[in-house]
Design an enzyme around this catalytic site. Structure first.
Site, mmCIF file in Angstrom:
data_model
loop_
_atom_site.group_PDB
_atom_site.id
_atom_site.type_symbol
_atom_site.label_atom_id
_atom_site.label_comp_id
_atom_site.label_asym_id
_atom_site.label_seq_id
_atom_site.Cartn_x
_atom_site.Cartn_y
_atom_site.Cartn_z
ATOM 1 N N THR A 130 0.817 -1.211 0.000
ATOM 2 C CA THR A 130 0.000 0.000 0.000
ATOM 3 C C THR A 130 0.854 1.266 0.000
ATOM 4 O O THR A 130 1.996 1.251 0.483
ATOM 5 C CB THR A 130 -0.895 -0.002 1.258
ATOM 6 N N ASP A 131 0.272 2.364 -0.481
ATOM 7 C CA ASP A 131 0.966 3.657 -0.391
ATOM 8 C C ASP A 131 0.982 4.193 1.037
ATOM 9 O O ASP A 131 1.699 5.147 1.332
ATOM 10 C CB ASP A 131 0.331 4.678 -1.343
ATOM 11 N N GLU A 132 0.187 3.566 1.930
ATOM 12 C CA GLU A 132 0.125 4.090 3.312
ATOM 13 C C GLU A 132 1.448 3.921 4.044
ATOM 14 O O GLU A 132 1.671 4.562 5.072
ATOM 15 C CB GLU A 132 -1.015 3.416 4.090
ATOM 16 N N TYR A 155 -1.986 -0.614 10.940
ATOM 17 C CA TYR A 155 -2.086 -1.264 9.623
ATOM 18 C C TYR A 155 -0.873 -0.926 8.758
ATOM 19 O O TYR A 155 -0.181 -1.818 8.245
ATOM 20 C CB TYR A 155 -3.381 -0.842 8.905
ATOM 21 N N LYS A 159 2.241 -3.287 7.276
ATOM 22 C CA LYS A 159 2.535 -3.452 5.849
ATOM 23 C C LYS A 159 3.971 -2.980 5.548
ATOM 24 O O LYS A 159 4.683 -3.598 4.746
ATOM 25 C CB LYS A 159 1.540 -2.660 4.991
ATOM 26 N N ARG A 287 -10.853 10.026 12.616
ATOM 27 C CA ARG A 287 -10.038 8.820 12.858
ATOM 28 C C ARG A 287 -8.764 9.241 13.600
ATOM 29 O O ARG A 287 -8.121 10.228 13.202
ATOM 30 C CB ARG A 287 -9.686 8.201 11.500
HETATM 31 P P1 NAD Z 1 -9.461 -7.586 1.894
HETATM 32 O O1 NAD Z 1 -9.523 -7.288 3.345
HETATM 33 O O2 NAD Z 1 -10.654 -7.338 1.046
HETATM 34 O O3 NAD Z 1 -9.061 -9.126 1.677
HETATM 35 C C1 NAD Z 1 -8.064 -9.758 2.417
HETATM 36 C C2 NAD Z 1 -8.176 -11.261 2.173
HETATM 37 O O4 NAD Z 1 -7.123 -11.918 2.915
HETATM 38 C C3 NAD Z 1 -9.501 -11.868 2.650
HETATM 39 O O5 NAD Z 1 -10.011 -12.751 1.673
HETATM 40 C C4 NAD Z 1 -9.122 -12.606 3.921
HETATM 41 O O6 NAD Z 1 -9.952 -13.726 4.191
HETATM 42 C C5 NAD Z 1 -7.688 -13.016 3.617
HETATM 43 N N1 NAD Z 1 -6.898 -13.237 4.837
HETATM 44 C C6 NAD Z 1 -6.794 -12.423 5.914
HETATM 45 N N2 NAD Z 1 -6.003 -12.987 6.845
HETATM 46 C C7 NAD Z 1 -5.568 -14.162 6.330
HETATM 47 C C8 NAD Z 1 -4.712 -15.196 6.813
HETATM 48 N N3 NAD Z 1 -4.137 -15.124 8.018
HETATM 49 N N4 NAD Z 1 -4.483 -16.263 6.013
HETATM 50 C C9 NAD Z 1 -5.051 -16.354 4.780
HETATM 51 N N5 NAD Z 1 -5.889 -15.431 4.297
HETATM 52 C C10 NAD Z 1 -6.145 -14.336 5.056
HETATM 53 O O7 NAD Z 1 -8.193 -6.780 1.365
HETATM 54 P P2 NAD Z 1 -7.970 -6.090 -0.041
HETATM 55 O O8 NAD Z 1 -8.531 -4.720 -0.001
HETATM 56 O O9 NAD Z 1 -8.345 -7.016 -1.114
HETATM 57 O O10 NAD Z 1 -6.375 -5.929 -0.018
HETATM 58 C C11 NAD Z 1 -5.543 -6.979 -0.523
HETATM 59 C C12 NAD Z 1 -4.096 -6.552 -0.354
HETATM 60 O O11 NAD Z 1 -3.851 -5.346 -1.052
HETATM 61 C C13 NAD Z 1 -3.713 -6.307 1.097
HETATM 62 O O12 NAD Z 1 -2.406 -6.816 1.290
HETATM 63 C C14 NAD Z 1 -3.727 -4.799 1.229
HETATM 64 O O13 NAD Z 1 -2.791 -4.376 2.190
HETATM 65 C C15 NAD Z 1 -3.320 -4.367 -0.167
HETATM 66 N N6 NAD Z 1 -3.842 -3.068 -0.617
HETATM 67 C C16 NAD Z 1 -5.170 -2.773 -0.500
HETATM 68 C C17 NAD Z 1 -5.632 -1.544 -0.994
HETATM 69 C C18 NAD Z 1 -7.088 -1.167 -0.928
HETATM 70 O O14 NAD Z 1 -7.433 -0.019 -1.247
HETATM 71 N N7 NAD Z 1 -7.993 -2.065 -0.568
HETATM 72 C C19 NAD Z 1 -4.728 -0.637 -1.561
HETATM 73 C C20 NAD Z 1 -3.382 -0.985 -1.648
HETATM 74 C C21 NAD Z 1 -2.941 -2.201 -1.183
HETATM 75 O O1 TDX Z 2 -17.019 5.697 7.385
HETATM 76 C C1 TDX Z 2 -16.000 6.224 6.943
HETATM 77 N N1 TDX Z 2 -15.912 7.586 6.860
HETATM 78 C C2 TDX Z 2 -14.805 8.247 6.408
HETATM 79 O O2 TDX Z 2 -14.777 9.470 6.364
HETATM 80 C C3 TDX Z 2 -14.865 5.443 6.481
HETATM 81 C C4 TDX Z 2 -14.891 3.951 6.543
HETATM 82 C C5 TDX Z 2 -13.753 6.125 6.014
HETATM 83 N N2 TDX Z 2 -13.708 7.473 5.995
HETATM 84 C C6 TDX Z 2 -12.512 8.159 5.471
HETATM 85 C C7 TDX Z 2 -11.188 7.707 6.067
HETATM 86 C C8 TDX Z 2 -10.235 7.853 4.896
HETATM 87 O O3 TDX Z 2 -9.736 9.183 4.830
HETATM 88 O O4 TDX Z 2 -12.443 7.810 4.089
HETATM 89 C C9 TDX Z 2 -11.096 7.593 3.659
HETATM 90 C C10 TDX Z 2 -10.970 6.179 3.135
HETATM 91 O O5 TDX Z 2 -11.109 5.298 4.233
HETATM 92 P P1 TDX Z 2 -11.003 3.713 4.085
HETATM 93 O O6 TDX Z 2 -11.977 3.254 3.060
HETATM 94 O O7 TDX Z 2 -11.056 3.125 5.453
HETATM 95 O O8 TDX Z 2 -9.557 3.545 3.418
HETATM 96 P P2 TDX Z 2 -8.086 4.018 3.888
HETATM 97 O O9 TDX Z 2 -8.003 4.176 5.339
HETATM 98 O O10 TDX Z 2 -7.712 5.199 3.036
HETATM 99 O O11 TDX Z 2 -7.232 2.712 3.443
HETATM 100 C C11 TDX Z 2 -7.516 2.039 2.205
HETATM 101 O O12 TDX Z 2 -6.597 2.374 1.212
HETATM 102 C C12 TDX Z 2 -5.286 1.914 1.334
HETATM 103 C C13 TDX Z 2 -7.516 0.527 2.428
HETATM 104 O O13 TDX Z 2 -8.410 0.212 3.471
HETATM 105 C C14 TDX Z 2 -6.140 0.010 2.710
HETATM 106 O O14 TDX Z 2 -6.158 -1.408 2.803
HETATM 107 C C15 TDX Z 2 -5.231 0.429 1.593
HETATM 108 O O15 TDX Z 2 -3.915 0.028 1.881
#
Ligand code: NAD
Ligand code: TDX
Length: 349
Positions: A130-132, A155, A159, A287
């Site tokens: 992630t970019d975080e 988180y 990562k 948050r």
């Molecule tokens: P998600 O939470 O939707 O899915 C995570 C998956 O991992 C789920 O299917 C869960 O069951 C599985 N999992 C969790 N713990 C596990 C374990 N111990 N063993 C096996 N499986 C397990 O997450 P996502 O949004 O699809 O993100 C996937 C990856 O991409 C993550 O590594 C996250 O850090 C990264 N990422 C997410 C975003 C985003 O915006 N969602 C952005 C950048 C990077």
């Molecule tokens: O109810 C809400 N209200 C609100 O204002 C929620 C759930 C979020 N927010 C804000 C917090 C953040 O500034 O919206 C923005 C996005 O929040 P999230 O959807 O929780 O995402 P974020 O915290 O930015 O992280 C996401 O992007 C990077 C993913 O969850 C991560 O897994 C990924 O790495």
């Protein structure tokens, strides 16, 4: 080739597997623990393929990971399994340390043994991150591949830690690795705890729309299918040892995003005459440690691999709202144990 995908029942992992099965001829083995965020319903479109198999397993189980890797003998491991929700990491950081750090360590050990035993010089371990990890930007500037790590939530710290482990296994043991750091994803099959699907579901159910703080925090949104295409390019054409940043060039304030969803819902699902979806917007306690802005410089992946996102935010968000409205059965199935209570406030004194 044989692709081992971890976390393939999650949001991005399922998009990657649907892409691999629908757009390529590769074989796919999905390992997923099926936590609250993992749902096999997201794989229904491809689950009958004879190139797809699923193992219900926990990446924290080192012996199981070694056994699966030894038996499947992957050419590629795409590691996406993680605890992914920042608010949950505030309340329960332990699970993030276990899965994101220890789980990654287990997979690296299994991959290293497989690489050394098999002598497969084409093997690659791809860590999806992630970019975080780069922390929080002010009004100006972008994250590049050279930006100093500065994670600020449990988180992002977990990562960042896993990114460091992956690079260490590359440098120390010669494991061929590649890391991608991506901005916020949105699109179909995202669990409705994240901002965009939560706001779509809440407008649909005419519940309040909780915007953290004043809503001025900025995220760079990328459609999940554009992310899946980028990941495939990196895992097939990326240079071992390298890092690639991936982003959408779609910077929006949270308030802009929520208002856009309200406006789309006005046309897709018109409310009663005396009511507007924007009336549901409610500013709530911020948050803890809320990162202000994320923005990605994508020039490396564009220049070296020729990647470009295909969706604009406008086209992608419209498709996403329509998808959630037409897939209420999926939404109900995945959220049956999800109470939607506000998470991530426990550290506020
Ligand atoms: P998600 O939470 O939707 O899915 C995570 C998956 O991992 C789920 O299917 C869960 O069951 C599985 N999992 C969790 N713990 C596990 C374990 N111990 N063993 C096996 N499986 C397990 O997450 P996502 O949004 O699809 O993100 C996937 C990856 O991409 C993550 O590594 C996250 O850090 C990264 N990422 C997410 C975003 C985003 O915006 N969602 C952005 C950048 C990077
Ligand atoms: O109810 C809400 N209200 C609100 O204002 C929620 C759930 C979020 N927010 C804000 C917090 C953040 O500034 O919206 C923005 C996005 O929040 P999230 O959807 O929780 O995402 P974020 O915290 O930015 O992280 C996401 O992007 C990077 C993913 O969850 C991560 O897994 C990924 O790495």
């Amino acid at each position: 080739m044989k692709f081992l995908v971890t976390g393939g029942a999650g949001f991005i992992g399922s998009a990657v597997i649907r892409f691999l099965i629908n757009e390529t001829d590769h074989q796919v083995l999905n390992i997923d623990k099926l936590t609250y965020a993992g749902h096999l319903e997201s794989l229904t479109p491809i689950s009958d393929s004879d190139r797809y198999q699923f193992v219900h397993g926990d990446i924290c189980d080192a012996a199981l990971m070694q056994q699966i890797v030894d038996e499947f003998k992957p050419d590629r491991i795409m590691h996406l399994a993680a605890e992914s929700h920042v608010d949950r990491s505030v309340d329960a950081p332990g699970e993030f340390i276990e899965t994101n750090i220890i789980g990654t360590f287990n997979l690296l050990n299994a991959a290293r043994k497989h690489f050394e035993d098999s002598g497969n010089q084409d093997f690659l371990f791809h860590h999806i991150s992630t970019d975080e990890v780069f922390g929080s930007l002010g009004d100006e500037g972008f994250f590049t591949e050279e930006t100093r790590y500065d994670p600020r939530s449990p988180y992002s710290a977990s990562k960042a830690s896993s990114d460091h482990l992956v690079r260490a296994w590359g440098e120390t043991y010669g494991l061929p690795i590649v890391v991608t750091n991506c901005s916020n994803n949105y699109g179909h099959y995202q669990f409705p705890e994240k901002l965009i699907p939560l706001m779509i579901m809440n407008t649909y159910n005419q519940k309040s729309l909780p915007v953290y703080g004043d809503g001025s925090n900025v995220r760079d949104w990328l459609h999940v299918d554009d992310h899946a295409r980028a990941l495939y390019l990196v895992v097939t054409e990326g240079k071992p040892g390298e890092t690639y940043n991936i982003g959408g060039k779609n910077e929006k304030t949270n308030l802009d995003v929520v208002q856009t969803i309200c406006d789309l819902m006005e046309s897709f699902n018109p409310p009663a005459r005396d009511f507007a979806y924007r009336d549901l917007i409610t500013h709530v306690t911020d948050r803890p440690g809320h990162d202000f802005r994320y923005a990605i410089d994508t020039s490396k992946i564009e220049r070296e691999l020729g990647w470009q996102p295909q969706e604009t935010f406008e086209s992608g968000i419209e498709k996403t709202v329509e998808w959630y409205l037409s897939n209420q059965a999926w939404c109900e199935a995945v959220s049956k144990d999800y109470s939607q209570e506000r998470l991530g406030l426990k550290t506020v004194k």
